[in-house]
Design a protein around this motif. Sequence first.
Motif, PDB file in Angstrom:
ATOM      1  N   UNK A   3       0.830  -1.192   0.000  1.00  0.00           N
ATOM      2  CA  UNK A   3       0.000   0.000   0.000  1.00  0.00           C
ATOM      3  C   UNK A   3       0.866   1.243   0.000  1.00  0.00           C
ATOM      4  N   UNK A   4       0.321   2.310  -0.544  1.00  0.00           N
ATOM      5  CA  UNK A   4       1.059   3.565  -0.601  1.00  0.00           C
ATOM      6  C   UNK A   4       0.080   4.716  -0.432  1.00  0.00           C
ATOM      7  N   UNK A   5       0.486   5.713   0.361  1.00  0.00           N
ATOM      8  CA  UNK A   5      -0.330   6.914   0.540  1.00  0.00           C
ATOM      9  C   UNK A   5       0.564   8.132   0.380  1.00  0.00           C
ATOM     10  N   UNK A   6       0.043   9.123  -0.304  1.00  0.00           N
ATOM     11  CA  UNK A   6       0.770  10.380  -0.465  1.00  0.00           C
ATOM     12  C   UNK A   6      -0.169  11.494  -0.046  1.00  0.00           C
ATOM     13  N   UNK A   7       0.239  12.249   0.970  1.00  0.00           N
ATOM     14  CA  UNK A   7      -0.621  13.285   1.541  1.00  0.00           C
ATOM     15  C   UNK A   7       0.122  14.617   1.470  1.00  0.00           C
ATOM     16  N   UNK A   8      -0.587  15.642   1.009  1.00  0.00           N
ATOM     17  CA  UNK A   8      -0.011  16.983   0.918  1.00  0.00           C
ATOM     18  C   UNK A   8      -0.655  17.847   1.994  1.00  0.00           C
ATOM     19  N   UNK A   9       0.172  18.452   2.826  1.00  0.00           N
ATOM     20  CA  UNK A   9      -0.300  19.355   3.884  1.00  0.00           C
ATOM     21  C   UNK A   9       0.007  20.785   3.464  1.00  0.00           C
ATOM     22  N   UNK A  10      -0.981  21.653   3.507  1.00  0.00           N
ATOM     23  CA  UNK A  10      -0.730  23.080   3.288  1.00  0.00           C
ATOM     24  C   UNK A  10      -0.348  23.673   4.634  1.00  0.00           C
ATOM     25  N   UNK A  11       0.847  24.256   4.685  1.00  0.00           N
ATOM     26  CA  UNK A  11       1.384  24.767   5.950  1.00  0.00           C
ATOM     27  C   UNK A  11       1.924  26.175   5.753  1.00  0.00           C
ATOM     28  N   UNK A  12       1.816  27.025   6.774  1.00  0.00           N
ATOM     29  CA  UNK A  12       2.362  28.379   6.653  1.00  0.00           C
ATOM     30  C   UNK A  12       3.894  28.394   6.651  1.00  0.00           C
ATOM     31  N   UNK A  13       4.528  27.460   7.356  1.00  0.00           N
ATOM     32  CA  UNK A  13       5.989  27.396   7.396  1.00  0.00           C
ATOM     33  C   UNK A  13       6.433  25.934   7.207  1.00  0.00           C
ATOM     34  N   UNK A  14       6.366  25.433   5.983  1.00  0.00           N
ATOM     35  CA  UNK A  14       6.658  24.011   5.748  1.00  0.00           C
ATOM     36  C   UNK A  14       8.090  23.621   6.088  1.00  0.00           C
ATOM     37  N   UNK A  15       9.030  24.512   5.910  1.00  0.00           N
ATOM     38  CA  UNK A  15      10.427  24.172   6.190  1.00  0.00           C
ATOM     39  C   UNK A  15      10.632  23.910   7.674  1.00  0.00           C
ATOM     40  N   UNK A  37       8.949  15.717   2.266  1.00  0.00           N
ATOM     41  CA  UNK A  37       9.694  16.788   1.617  1.00  0.00           C
ATOM     42  C   UNK A  37       8.878  18.068   1.703  1.00  0.00           C
ATOM     43  N   UNK A  38       9.591  19.161   1.876  1.00  0.00           N
ATOM     44  CA  UNK A  38       8.930  20.465   1.908  1.00  0.00           C
ATOM     45  C   UNK A  38       8.736  20.931   0.477  1.00  0.00           C
ATOM     46  N   UNK A  39       7.582  21.504   0.220  1.00  0.00           N
ATOM     47  CA  UNK A  39       7.297  22.098  -1.085  1.00  0.00           C
ATOM     48  C   UNK A  39       6.926  23.559  -0.850  1.00  0.00           C
ATOM     49  N   UNK A  40       6.623  24.284  -1.903  1.00  0.00           N
ATOM     50  CA  UNK A  40       6.417  25.734  -1.804  1.00  0.00           C
ATOM     51  C   UNK A  40       5.479  26.155  -0.685  1.00  0.00           C
ATOM     52  N   UNK A  41       4.313  25.592  -0.621  1.00  0.00           N
ATOM     53  CA  UNK A  41       3.340  26.028   0.377  1.00  0.00           C
ATOM     54  C   UNK A  41       2.906  24.901   1.310  1.00  0.00           C
ATOM     55  N   UNK A  42       3.764  23.888   1.457  1.00  0.00           N
ATOM     56  CA  UNK A  42       3.387  22.786   2.319  1.00  0.00           C
ATOM     57  C   UNK A  42       4.433  21.705   2.411  1.00  0.00           C
TER      58      UNK A  42
END
Length: 75
Positions: A3-15, A37-42
């Motif tokens: 099984x595999x899950x990929x979840x994206x969290x929108x965060x104010x300070x992802x780093x 991994x940190x991305x632009x907005x999450x």
Amino acid sequence: MRGRAEIVFELPDPELVFRALEPELDDELHRGKVAIRAVDNGMVLIVEGDDVVSLRAALNTWLRLVRICVEMVEI
């Protein structure tokens, strides 16, 4: 069945959240693996398990870790 899950969290300070969680990646999972991994907005959380049980267990752990970290950042 894997099984595999990929979840994206929108965060104010992802780093900041990423740096707080990064040491947890050193912990060994018995039947799966985790990547973040940190991305632009999450932050992206990827959890893989050798079976549904290990995927559920790893997801429970990592979702709880992310929630605690986000709550600590908000304090």
